[in-house]
Scaffold this motif. Structure first.
Motif: not given
Length: 294
Positions: A82-89
């Motif tokens: 998971i990306d802490a900056n962009l956690p969802f798309k």
């Protein structure tokens, strides 16, 4: 600034650069390598490795290796999916978003827990315990997060004063009593107004606890005690401060709980009796919410 960032931006000679590039490439693999082994692999001499260590403000190779390895292990742990900056798309379903935010918050707390050391936490607790008052300084969103900490501490008779009024915070720091302490919350550790505040507090010999990110920064260098939080977000390029907020809230909850535990029975009785007298009108028809009679 992270150690690897220093290594990428510091000016090195060609032989020194060969060693730095090797260390960055090998990562945690350097843990068991000696000075001679690295020198041989980079076609340099052992003294060059010592010069690299000195340029990075270390006494020798072992100190540099220890910090670099620790940093690598931290950056390679947690947040694997998971990306802490962009956690969802933009094509995620609402339930997918719900699940990813839950994962992000759990990861942020576990990440912060991995950064807590017994000695640093104990030092912070002792500073707060001895203080007649805790002066809390933060800016923007971090200032909002600290309100719950103030609320909880007030319920066990610990005075927390949040200072956030623009152009007044330096004045507030100047008037702080010598027997108080300060808690500064800053993700970057480079906020100009907070740096001015810590200078004032240091001049008054008031102990300062700083909650901040990993790596070297201005506030951490000046504090008596530093507590690190999950460091995965960029300063601006993100959907929200989900990760940082969760990390700060968790660490403040830990501090409150540890102070609470210093006089557990008294604080628990105080909390229950006070709540009972104030919240007499509260009730629920759900069994799990109903209070038992003591």
């Amino acid at each position: 600034m992270l150690l690897r960032e220093k290594m990428e931006t510091e000016h090195f000679s060609s032989s020194e650069k060969a060693i730095v590039d090797y260390i960055l490439k090998e990562g945690t693999n350097i843990q068991n390598k000696t000075v001679k082994e690295i020198a041989k692999a980079t076609y340099t001499v052992p003294s060059t490795l010592i010069r690299v260590s000195k340029k990075l403000n270390y006494n020798g190779w072992n100190d540099l290796k220890e910090d670099f390895t620790r940093e690598c292990e931290y950056l390679e742990s947690h947040f694997l999916n998971i990306d802490a900056n962009l956690p969802f798309k933009n094509n995620d379903t609402i339930m997918s978003i719900a699940g990813k935010i839950a994962t992000l918050k759990k990861e942020s707390i576990e990440d912060t827990l991995s950064l807590i050391t017994h000695d640093d936490l104990q030092k912070a607790i002792q500073i707060i315990k001895k203080a007649s008052c805790i002066h809390l300084f933060a800016v923007s969103n971090n200032l909002l997060i600290t309100q719950e900490f103030k609320h909880n501490m007030a319920r066990i008779r610990k005075d927390v004063r949040i200072h956030g009024l623009q152009n007044e915070v330096i004045f507030d720091a100047t008037l702080a009593n010598p027997d108080s302490c300060a808690l500064i919350v800053s993700y970057s550790g480079e906020t100009y107004v907070l740096d001015n505040i810590i200078k004032v507090l240091k001049n008054k010999n008031i102990p300062v606890i700083v909650i901040t990110s990993i790596g070297d920064n201005t506030l951490s260098r000046k504090a008596e005690c530093v507590l690190r939080i999950c460091t995965r977000e960029k300063l601006y390029s993100k959907i929200a401060t989900f990760s940082t907020d969760s990390a700060i809230t968790y660490l403040l909850d830990v501090l409150y709980s540890c102070i609470f535990a210093l006089d557990y029975d008294r604080n628990l009785n105080l909390k229950i009796e006070t709540s009972k007298s104030i919240e007499t009108g509260r009730f629920s028809t759900v069994d799990i919410l109903k209070e038992e009679e003591f």
